[in-house]
Design a protein around this motif. Sequence first.
Motif, PDB file in Angstrom:
ATOM      1  N   GLU A  82      -4.702  42.604  -6.167  1.00 34.23           N
ATOM      2  CA  GLU A  82      -3.898  43.020  -7.228  1.00 34.23           C
ATOM      3  C   GLU A  82      -4.572  44.662  -7.673  1.00 34.23           C
ATOM      4  OE1 GLU A  82      -1.230  44.211 -10.204  1.00 34.23           O
ATOM      5  OE2 GLU A  82      -1.114  42.370  -8.778  1.00 34.23           O
ATOM      6  N   ARG A 130       1.971  30.237  -7.287  1.00 33.61           N
ATOM      7  CA  ARG A 130       0.904  29.442  -6.837  1.00 33.61           C
ATOM      8  C   ARG A 130       0.132  28.847  -7.919  1.00 33.61           C
ATOM      9  NH1 ARG A 130      -2.597  32.567  -3.118  1.00 33.61           N
ATOM     10  NH2 ARG A 130      -3.302  33.801  -5.081  1.00 33.61           N
ATOM     11  N   ASP A 131       0.059  29.900  -8.964  1.00 37.94           N
ATOM     12  CA  ASP A 131      -1.010  29.816 -10.242  1.00 37.94           C
ATOM     13  C   ASP A 131      -0.334  28.958 -11.021  1.00 37.94           C
ATOM     14  OD1 ASP A 131      -3.056  31.074  -8.998  1.00 37.94           O
ATOM     15  OD2 ASP A 131      -2.689  32.886 -10.056  1.00 37.94           O
ATOM     16  N   TRP A 138       1.531  34.838  -6.018  1.00 39.58           N
ATOM     17  CA  TRP A 138       0.535  34.700  -6.687  1.00 39.58           C
ATOM     18  C   TRP A 138       1.016  33.809  -8.074  1.00 39.58           C
ATOM     19  CZ3 TRP A 138      -1.232  40.341  -6.296  1.00 39.58           C
ATOM     20  CH2 TRP A 138      -1.860  40.596  -5.073  1.00 39.58           C
ATOM     21  N   ARG A 146       3.171  39.653  -6.121  1.00 37.90           N
ATOM     22  CA  ARG A 146       2.876  39.137  -7.411  1.00 37.90           C
ATOM     23  C   ARG A 146       3.472  37.743  -7.720  1.00 37.90           C
ATOM     24  NH1 ARG A 146       3.037  45.168  -8.859  1.00 37.90           N
ATOM     25  NH2 ARG A 146       1.040  45.619  -8.837  1.00 37.90           N
TER      26      ARG A 146
END
Length: 122
Positions: free
Chosen positions: A31, A111-112, A108, A105
């Motif tokens: 990032e 996934r989180d 990410w 993004r």
Amino acid sequence: MDEPPRFPNAQLDDALTERLAAVVAGAEPTEAELRTLAEGGQALARALAASIRSSEARLTDLSADPASAVSELAAELRRVELLRVELDDLRADLAVLDRRARALRGKWLGRDAPAAASRRSL
């Protein structure tokens, strides 16, 4: 073919454009690196645009001066053309970087999201 004009910080520009090209080609950035590449690329685009404006002003001055050599005009025209190509390529890479950044993004965050949801349910 002529080489593009060099700036005082050409090594930094080269490193930036090489890494930008790698990320555009599919390398996985962090990032922080996405932000650094975007900011550095935008700064380089502004510098290239300023150089183009400067060269165009020089062309105006040269064309107004009857004592100017045609070779000077030709050299400045080549410089402007090379700068424009470099700026166009950079802008295209920055557009791809922006799309990749949004996709990464989203990936990410997706996934989180399950991990965050499981932490909230505890």
